[in-house]
Design a protein around this motif. Structure first.
Motif, PDB file in Angstrom:
ATOM      1  N   GLN A 115      68.142 -73.894-133.238  1.00 32.87           N
ATOM      2  CA  GLN A 115      68.065 -75.018-132.310  1.00 32.87           C
ATOM      3  C   GLN A 115      66.915 -74.895-131.312  1.00 32.87           C
ATOM      4  O   GLN A 115      66.658 -75.841-130.567  1.00 32.87           O
ATOM      5  N   TRP A 116      66.227 -73.778-131.313  1.00 29.89           N
ATOM      6  CA  TRP A 116      65.159 -73.577-130.335  1.00 29.89           C
ATOM      7  C   TRP A 116      63.898 -74.333-130.760  1.00 29.89           C
ATOM      8  O   TRP A 116      63.545 -74.356-131.946  1.00 29.89           O
ATOM      9  N   ARG A 117      63.214 -74.952-129.786  1.00 32.26           N
ATOM     10  CA  ARG A 117      62.041 -75.764-130.100  1.00 32.26           C
ATOM     11  C   ARG A 117      60.849 -74.874-130.418  1.00 32.26           C
ATOM     12  O   ARG A 117      60.499 -73.964-129.646  1.00 32.26           O
TER      13      ARG A 117
ATOM     14  N   ARG B  67      56.822 -74.322-130.937  1.00 34.51           N
ATOM     15  CA  ARG B  67      55.546 -74.860-130.481  1.00 34.51           C
ATOM     16  C   ARG B  67      54.417 -73.961-130.971  1.00 34.51           C
ATOM     17  O   ARG B  67      54.209 -72.864-130.437  1.00 34.51           O
TER      18      ARG B  67
ATOM     19  N   SER C 242      61.355 -72.292-127.452  1.00 32.91           N
ATOM     20  CA  SER C 242      61.940 -72.613-126.158  1.00 32.91           C
ATOM     21  C   SER C 242      63.314 -73.245-126.316  1.00 32.91           C
ATOM     22  O   SER C 242      63.564 -74.012-127.250  1.00 32.91           O
ATOM     23  N   SER C 243      64.190 -72.955-125.340  1.00 36.03           N
ATOM     24  CA  SER C 243      65.490 -73.614-125.302  1.00 36.03           C
ATOM     25  C   SER C 243      65.393 -74.999-124.673  1.00 36.03           C
ATOM     26  O   SER C 243      66.340 -75.783-124.749  1.00 36.03           O
ATOM     27  N   ARG C 244      64.248 -75.303-124.045  1.00 34.01           N
ATOM     28  CA  ARG C 244      64.063 -76.595-123.392  1.00 34.01           C
ATOM     29  C   ARG C 244      63.338 -77.559-124.325  1.00 34.01           C
ATOM     30  O   ARG C 244      62.482 -77.168-125.107  1.00 34.01           O
ATOM     31  N   ALA C 245      63.669 -78.839-124.197  1.00 29.84           N
ATOM     32  CA  ALA C 245      63.040 -79.865-125.036  1.00 29.84           C
ATOM     33  C   ALA C 245      61.797 -80.457-124.403  1.00 29.84           C
ATOM     34  O   ALA C 245      61.001 -81.113-125.074  1.00 29.84           O
ATOM     35  N   GLU C 246      61.591 -80.237-123.073  1.00 33.00           N
ATOM     36  CA  GLU C 246      60.456 -80.864-122.399  1.00 33.00           C
ATOM     37  C   GLU C 246      59.124 -80.427-122.993  1.00 33.00           C
ATOM     38  O   GLU C 246      58.945 -79.274-123.385  1.00 33.00           O
TER      39      GLU C 246
ATOM     40  N   ASP D 176      50.859 -83.820-126.693  1.00 30.48           N
ATOM     41  CA  ASP D 176      52.053 -84.490-126.180  1.00 30.48           C
ATOM     42  C   ASP D 176      51.697 -85.279-124.923  1.00 30.48           C
ATOM     43  O   ASP D 176      52.150 -86.414-124.737  1.00 30.48           O
TER      44      ASP D 176
END
Length: 264
Positions: free
Chosen positions: A171-173, A175, A184-188, A217
């Motif tokens: 589930q980690w994003r 990049r 990252s655990s954050r979606a931003e 982005d």
């Protein structure tokens, strides 16, 4: 269509952004304000960029921000940022902010620190096996840097880390970037940073400059009245392209000259 800007060449887009009523100048750090260095924490902005950031920050209705994937603590170190600085920081790809007169703001803490620590523990031994590869612990994840590695090593370590994360932390994003792979655990992303900076300062125009995949982005949410600048090669939706951080300094100087003259 993206066009190449040559220092000393007049450009209508630069003139327009310099004259916008309320301007935010947002700069990626690594590869944009700073040349790439082998040791990530030794990165520093070029002196000529520091000088232009100071000039712009002193002008009315003008805000300068560094927008980076670095965690806030590390970003403050490499930008040589101090508590009374007028420069805004957006760290962790837009999940953390430091505003003058306010200080640090960041999202409500997630209950994922234990999972992040497990990720660090799993990635560290992989990184340790490869020459020229650096491990970067992040507030919301991890970065694997390969600036000092040969291409074959970069390919091998990224493949091994990708396999690990796909199996244990799906589930980690993810990049990818220039000689770096992050999770990252954050979606931003930096698109969120553009939205936040525009709202915080009621900006009528944003000049954003960046050199990497994650910077696209931010480019993607720029609109009419904004200006995107790509540093170096690569596919981009930016209006202008320059060749190096040194040319970013020249571009900022033009903006500061025009903006300063308009406010005399």
């Amino acid at each position: 269509m993206t066009r190449t800007w040559t220092p000393g060449t007049p450009d209508a887009a630069l003139t327009a952004i310099a004259r916008t009523p309320r301007l935010v100048v947002a700069l990626d750090f690594d590869g944009t304000a700073s040349p790439f260095v082998l040791e990530p924490m030794s990165a520093r902005a070029l002196p000529e960029i520091v000088a232009e950031v100071e000039r712009l920050s002193a002008l009315p209705d003008t805000v300068v921000a560094y927008v980076s994937g670095r965690s806030m603590d590390d970003l403050r170190v490499i930008t040589e940022h101090h508590d009374d600085s007028p420069v805004v920081l957006a760290g962790s790809h837009g999940a953390q902010y430091w505003y003058p007169g306010i200080g640090l703001t960041e999202p409500v803490a997630e209950a994922r620190d234990a999972e992040r620590d497990d990720l660090w523990a799993a990635v560290r031994p992989i990184v340790a096996k490869y020459d020229g590869v650096e491990f970067e612990p992040k507030t919301y994840g991890v970065g694997v840097h390969t600036r000092g590695a040969v291409p074959e090593v970069e390919e091998a370590v990224f493949a091994e880390v990708d396999a690990l994360v796909a199996e244990r932390f799906p589930q980690w994003r993810r990049r990818p970037g220039h000689h770096v792979l992050e999770f990252s655990s954050r979606a931003e992303g930096k698109d969120a940073a553009m939205v936040a900076l525009r709202a915080q300062f009621d900006a009528t125009g944003i000049l954003f400059a960046g050199d990497d995949v994650t910077d696209e982005d931010a480019m993607g949410v720029l609109g009419e009245g904004d200006l995107g600048v790509r540093v170096g090669e690569g596919a981009t939706s930016a209006i202008l392209r320059v060749g190096s951080p040194q040319e970013i300094a020249a571009l900022l100087s033009v903006v500061a000259d025009i903006r300063g003259a308009a406010r005399e």
